[in-house]
Design a protein around this motif. Structure first.
Motif, short mmCIF file in Angstrom:
data_model
loop_
_atom_site.label_atom_id
_atom_site.label_comp_id
_atom_site.label_asym_id
_atom_site.label_seq_id
_atom_site.Cartn_x
_atom_site.Cartn_y
_atom_site.Cartn_z
N LYS A 93 3.55 9.21 3.24
CA LYS A 93 4.18 7.93 3.85
C LYS A 93 3.34 6.87 3.54
CE LYS A 93 5.39 8.72 8.12
NZ LYS A 93 5.37 8.86 9.75
N ASP A 94 2.01 6.90 3.51
CA ASP A 94 1.33 5.60 3.29
C ASP A 94 1.39 5.28 1.62
OD1 ASP A 94 0.24 5.35 5.81
OD2 ASP A 94 -1.67 6.56 5.35
N LEU A 95 1.34 6.28 0.86
CA LEU A 95 1.69 6.22 -0.40
C LEU A 95 3.19 5.42 -0.95
CD1 LEU A 95 0.30 6.77 -3.18
CD2 LEU A 95 1.64 8.86 -3.28
N GLY A 96 4.25 6.00 -0.07
CA GLY A 96 5.31 5.28 -0.28
C GLY A 96 5.25 3.78 0.17
N LYS A 97 4.42 3.43 1.11
CA LYS A 97 4.37 1.95 1.55
C LYS A 97 3.58 1.21 0.54
CE LYS A 97 4.05 2.70 6.43
NZ LYS A 97 3.09 2.76 7.57
N LEU A 98 2.57 1.64 -0.17
CA LEU A 98 2.05 1.05 -1.30
C LEU A 98 2.97 0.71 -2.41
CD1 LEU A 98 -1.27 2.83 -1.71
CD2 LEU A 98 -0.85 0.43 -0.71
N LEU A 99 3.96 1.70 -2.59
CA LEU A 99 4.61 1.72 -3.78
C LEU A 99 5.93 0.70 -3.45
CD1 LEU A 99 4.71 5.15 -5.10
CD2 LEU A 99 3.42 3.19 -6.03
N ASP A 100 6.20 0.53 -2.19
CA ASP A 100 7.32 -0.42 -1.68
C ASP A 100 7.35 -1.88 -2.04
OD1 ASP A 100 9.07 1.72 -0.63
OD2 ASP A 100 8.34 1.42 1.21
N GLU A 101 8.34 -2.74 -2.34
CA GLU A 101 8.19 -4.03 -2.69
C GLU A 101 8.17 -4.73 -1.28
OE1 GLU A 101 10.41 -7.22 -5.59
OE2 GLU A 101 11.70 -5.40 -4.75
N ASP A 102 7.51 -5.78 -1.17
CA ASP A 102 7.24 -6.70 -0.12
C ASP A 102 8.83 -7.30 0.20
OD1 ASP A 102 6.37 -8.16 1.91
OD2 ASP A 102 5.64 -9.91 0.54
N PRO A 103 9.26 -7.22 1.31
CA PRO A 103 10.50 -7.68 1.71
C PRO A 103 10.79 -9.04 1.43
CG PRO A 103 9.64 -6.18 3.46
CD PRO A 103 8.59 -6.54 2.54
N ALA A 104 9.82 -9.86 1.72
CA ALA A 104 9.97 -11.34 1.11
C ALA A 104 10.00 -11.54 -0.10
CB ALA A 104 8.56 -11.96 1.80
N LEU A 105 9.08 -10.61 -1.12
CA LEU A 105 9.40 -10.88 -2.38
C LEU A 105 10.90 -10.40 -2.94
CD1 LEU A 105 5.98 -9.92 -3.63
CD2 LEU A 105 6.85 -12.04 -3.97
#
Length: 130
Positions: A90-102
């Protein structure tokens, strides 16, 4: 590496030149091992050593920096891999997700680009019709 060029064969192949104005063909074989010959050898060796020293002045700092950068890169990658390896799925997925603002900003820029392309096409169609 450089010392391998200064061999007995290197000295034997030195040009058998006579000082300015002389004829190399008329030079005696005795002069081959005379003082003039040894001066030429000393001059050639001195020139060669100077050339090697200049080369080393340039290449040693480059080699040192290269080794430092390579070691730093290896160390940082090892640290990075260790940190990534400790993360849960789950934490690894968060690192790979794009920032919503960007993500929102990227989508807005894509829309503006499309509008600019459409405007350019309109302008080109009007300017060619005249």
């Amino acid at each position: 590496m450089e010392s391998s060029y200064l061999t007995v064969e290197f000295f034997r192949k030195l040009p058998q030149e006579v000082d300015k104005g002389g004829n190399p063909a008329s030079a005696s074989t005795v002069d081959r091992y005379g003082e003039g010959h040894y001066r030429r050898i000393a001059s050639n060796v001195s020139s060669y050593i100077s050339m090697v020293m200049e080369t080393l002045k340039i290449s040693v700092p480059k080699a040192v920096v290269y080794c430092q950068v390579r070691e730093s890169k290896r160390s940082l990658l090892n640290h990075f891999y260790t940190q990534i390896g400790r993360k849960e799925g789950k934490d690894l997925g968060k690192l790979l997700d794009e920032d919503p603002a960007l993500m929102e900003q990227r989508q807005q820029m894509a829309k503006k680009l499309e509008l600019y392309k459409a405007a350019r096409q309109e302008i080109e169609s009007v300017s060619w019709s005249r």
